[in-house]
Scaffold this motif. Structure first.
Motif, PDB file in Angstrom:
ATOM      1  N   VAL A   1     -14.332 -20.253  66.669  1.00  0.00           N
ATOM      2  CA  VAL A   1     -14.869 -19.331  67.674  1.00  0.00           C
ATOM      3  C   VAL A   1     -15.781 -20.066  68.654  1.00  0.00           C
ATOM      4  O   VAL A   1     -15.829 -19.739  69.839  1.00  0.00           O
ATOM      5  CB  VAL A   1     -15.620 -18.169  66.978  1.00  0.00           C
TER       6      VAL A   1
ATOM      7  N   SER B   1     -14.373 -12.165  65.502  1.00  0.00           N
ATOM      8  CA  SER B   1     -13.673 -13.447  65.630  1.00  0.00           C
ATOM      9  C   SER B   1     -12.160 -13.250  65.681  1.00  0.00           C
ATOM     10  O   SER B   1     -11.456 -14.005  66.360  1.00  0.00           O
ATOM     11  CB  SER B   1     -14.049 -14.391  64.485  1.00  0.00           C
TER      12      SER B   1
ATOM     13  N   TYR C   1     -11.594 -12.291  69.144  1.00  0.00           N
ATOM     14  CA  TYR C   1     -11.876 -13.448  69.993  1.00  0.00           C
ATOM     15  C   TYR C   1     -10.694 -14.424  69.992  1.00  0.00           C
ATOM     16  O   TYR C   1     -10.276 -14.923  71.047  1.00  0.00           O
ATOM     17  CB  TYR C   1     -13.137 -14.141  69.474  1.00  0.00           C
TER      18      TYR C   1
ATOM     19  N   LEU D   1     -20.238 -11.921  68.488  1.00  0.00           N
ATOM     20  CA  LEU D   1     -19.029 -12.662  68.883  1.00  0.00           C
ATOM     21  C   LEU D   1     -18.652 -12.388  70.327  1.00  0.00           C
ATOM     22  O   LEU D   1     -18.240 -13.298  71.054  1.00  0.00           O
ATOM     23  CB  LEU D   1     -17.869 -12.296  67.944  1.00  0.00           C
TER      24      LEU D   1
END
Length: 340
Positions: free
Chosen positions: A37, A116, A119, A325
């Protein structure tokens, strides 16, 4: 060759190391996710891959500057420094909150892993038959690991070496928690609690000029276990990085699909609503480790009762984890725009 790093780049590398170190310490959370990430996963793997025979030749021939440049030394040094600092600071703070506000800590991690997945997945535009199958395989493996039952403790040195190789996967494979794998292998307490405590005690005694541990066979045995585990971890870190470097070069889209599936499957490990199951002796009493703490055997998961206000707070921390995130995503885009 990587571009020269600014002071802010170096600072944030240390911060990323802090995050990786804290993540690696918690059973169920993977430092590899932080690397993925954080946008430095490939550089991390390729840098580790540079620790090879050519690097050792440079080192043994006294060409230290060439060795440092070859292995991307600035990157690895700052990242590892951050991990070491984390072990003595951030991860200790994390331990504190895990004892007092365990539900909220797990909720935050659950939210961060949810974030994540979004993401990593949002920019992945290569779904086809092969990548879908790869993602499903990663998902099944992740779920399977979440619900395995742990083995009994084993101090056989070959097994300890293999534990080192397997446990370090949490740093290199996003979604696979090295700490949780050690729980499943039965050696979490032996390798991450008892051995580390023995090392602290030994250093403390040596600092005071007390070398009586040399006569302590039990202490020497556990220090030998720690040395073999460390050797296994170093071996695993380098060998896995070579394998992953090859896979990323030749099968990048399939690898990303497996990682997305694997991280999704690992959500079961960090499910916030769970009851800790402790190891018991024959009399039904909880077994205690060298710190006087009860030894974790596994977790029993359940669905939350939302008549309890604490569970609404847990959902709030799930949202906080997701926002962390999303904030990283926003920060990464702003940095790219600024650099252009």
């Amino acid at each position: 060759m990587y571009n020269p790093r600014t002071l802010s780049d170096k600072f944030f590398l240390v911060i990323k190391g802090l995050c990786m170190g804290a993540a690696n310490k918690v059973p169920g959370v993977s430092g590899g996710i932080v690397a993925f990430v954080g946008g430095f996963y490939e550089e991390f793997i390729y840098s580790l891959q540079k620790i090879n025979t050519k690097a050792f030749k440079l080192l043994f021939n006294g060409r230290f500057k060439s060795f440092y440049r070859y292995v991307n030394g600035t990157f690895l040094t700052l990242l590892i420094f951050g991990m070491l600092v984390s072990y003595f600071s951030v991860s200790q703070l994390l331990d504190y909150f895990l004892v007092r506000k365990e539900l909220f800590v797990w909720s935050s991690f659950f939210g961060m892993i949810l974030g994540s997945i979004y993401y990593i997945g949002k920019d992945f535009e290569h779904w086809n038959q092969k990548t879908v199958i790869a993602g499903i395989i990663g998902l099944i493996v992740g779920i399977s690991i979440s619900f395995l039952s742990p083995a009994k403790e084993n101090d056989n040195l070959f097994f300890i070496f293999m534990c080192g190789i397997i446990s370090v996967s949490g740093m290199t494979l996003p979604g696979l928690s090295g700490s949780f794998i050690l729980i499943l292998l039965g050696n979490y307490v032996l390798l991450l609690v008892d051995s580390v405590n023995a090392l602290y005690q030994t250093f403390g005694e040596m600092f005071r000029g007390d070398f009586s541990f040399i006569q302590n066979q039990a202490r020497l045995h556990i220090l030998k276990i720690l040395a073999v585990f460390t050797l296994g971890s170093a071996t695993g870190l380098v060998s896995l990085s070579h394998l992953l470097s090859f896979v990323l070069k030749n099968y990048k889209h399939i690898t990303t699909a497996v990682i997305i599936g694997f991280i999704t499957g690992s959500l079961g490990v960090v499910w916030p609503w769970k009851k800790t199951i402790f190891k018991m002796d024959d009399a039904g009493n909880a077994l205690i480790d060298s710190n006087g703490k009860e030894i974790i055997a596994n977790y029993e998961r359940y669905f939350p009762d939302f008549t309890n206000s604490e569970n609404w707070w847990a959902l709030f921390f799930v949202a906080v984890g997701i926002l962390v995130l999303l904030g990283l995503d926003w920060y990464g885009k702003r940095r790219k725009e600024f650099q252009q």
